[in-house]
Write an enzyme that holds these catalytic residues in place. Structure first.
Site, mmCIF file in Angstrom:
data_model
loop_
_atom_site.group_PDB
_atom_site.id
_atom_site.type_symbol
_atom_site.label_atom_id
_atom_site.label_comp_id
_atom_site.label_asym_id
_atom_site.label_seq_id
_atom_site.Cartn_x
_atom_site.Cartn_y
_atom_site.Cartn_z
ATOM 1 C CB SER A 12 -1.081 -0.049 1.216
ATOM 2 O OG SER A 12 -0.190 0.256 2.361
ATOM 3 C CG ASN A 13 3.977 2.499 2.883
ATOM 4 O OD1 ASN A 13 3.600 3.657 3.131
ATOM 5 N ND2 ASN A 13 3.509 1.679 3.799
ATOM 6 C CG LEU A 89 8.392 -8.512 5.509
ATOM 7 C CD1 LEU A 89 7.323 -9.647 6.126
ATOM 8 C CD2 LEU A 89 8.651 -7.360 6.541
ATOM 9 C CG HIS A 108 10.450 0.793 11.039
ATOM 10 N ND1 HIS A 108 10.637 -0.356 10.843
ATOM 11 C CD2 HIS A 108 10.011 1.175 12.409
ATOM 12 C CE1 HIS A 108 10.402 -1.015 12.111
ATOM 13 N NE2 HIS A 108 10.222 -0.147 13.120
ATOM 14 C CG ASP A 149 14.053 -1.881 10.686
ATOM 15 O OD1 ASP A 149 13.549 -1.520 9.528
ATOM 16 O OD2 ASP A 149 13.274 -2.819 11.404
HETATM 17 C C1 GRF Z 1 4.250 -0.561 6.335
HETATM 18 O O1 GRF Z 1 3.823 -0.425 7.579
HETATM 19 C C2 GRF Z 1 5.874 -0.145 6.390
HETATM 20 O O2 GRF Z 1 6.230 0.859 7.279
HETATM 21 C C3 GRF Z 1 6.518 -1.454 6.848
HETATM 22 O O3 GRF Z 1 5.554 -2.566 6.292
HETATM 23 C C4 GRF Z 1 4.335 -2.183 6.063
HETATM 24 C C5 GRF Z 1 4.075 -2.327 4.577
HETATM 25 O O4 GRF Z 1 2.812 -1.980 4.303
HETATM 26 N N1 GRF Z 1 8.049 -1.509 6.301
HETATM 27 P P1 GRF Z 1 2.205 -2.120 2.816
HETATM 28 O O5 GRF Z 1 2.933 -3.556 2.386
HETATM 29 O O6 GRF Z 1 3.076 -0.936 2.339
HETATM 30 O O7 GRF Z 1 0.992 -1.951 2.749
#
Ligand code: GRF
Length: 206
Positions: A12-13, A89, A108, A149
């Site tokens: 989603s980001n 991940l 993060h 991180d």
């Molecule tokens: C987000 O909370 C981001 O900060 C973290 O993993 C999550 C990913 O969410 N690294 P999405 O896959 O972007 O929806």
């Protein structure tokens, strides 16, 4: 500036950035999405937006050095300038990190250096924040190095923790802010208001 995304699940980001590019709020050019998970929603979103997509994992390439090289080759092939880890991940290998030194960002969902590191992802982060009794959490965008991180923070924003928040409620509030903040920070990079440290020799001049 050509963008690549690394995402393991939802993406989603990444989507927030794709939308900002489509709306020309960002003039960057998304070219590639990489995932370790061939079933990730991120890859579906990327294909819909016309990006090239690649899957890299230990099933496809068991030798970590060859995997690292294959990922670097894919980034070079698409002439990527900036890499965004958006819910990725896995740790990147030394070839990718070395070539793209200071040109890989991670988002993060907490205020690093607290609540980060291996295993601190998704609900685990928000559960730890609530368990510690924090009244404020936030979002950190940082440069990526060889550790989870760990690289230098380039931007942070605060998000309140409300009394009675569950990890799910907090995750939703933080994620909403992530979507805005990632685009805001990229806008600042684009305009030159936020200067990234110099790239490594391989990317000098970008
Ligand atoms: C987000 O909370 C981001 O900060 C973290 O993993 C999550 C990913 O969410 N690294 P999405 O896959 O972007 O929806």
């Amino acid at each position: 500036m050509n963008l690549a995304f690394f995402a393991s699940h939802r993406g989603s980001n990444m989507q927030a950035v794709l939308d900002a590019c489509r709306e020309t709020r960002l003039t960057m050019r998304p070219v590639l999405a990489v995932s370790n998970n061939r079933k990730s929603e991120a890859l579906v979103r990327a294909r819909e937006a016309g990006l090239a997509t690649r899957v890299f994992n230990a099933t496809i390439e068991p030798d970590p050095l060859a995997l690292d090289q294959a990922m670097l080759d894919a980034l070079l092939e698409e002439e990527v300038d900036l890499v965004i880890l958006a819910g990725y991940l896995k740790c990147l290998g030394p070839k990718v990190v070395g070539h793209f030194r200071n040109r890989i960002l991670n988002i993060h969902p907490a205020l690093l250096p607290q609540y980060g590191g291996q295993g601190m992802f998704g609900r685990h982060v928000h559960e730890a924040v609530i368990a510690a009794g924090e009244t404020t959490t936030g979002v950190t965008i940082h440069l990526v190095d060889e550790e989870y991180d760990h690289g230098a923070t380039i931007a942070r924003t605060l998000v309140p923790v409300h009394p009675g928040d569950t990890a799910g409620m907090l995750a939703e509030r933080v994620l909403q802010r992530e979507h805005e903040f990632l685009v805001e920070v990229l806008e600042e990079i684009q305009s030159g208001k936020l200067l990234l440290p110099p790239a490594g020799p391989a990317l000098a001049g970008i």
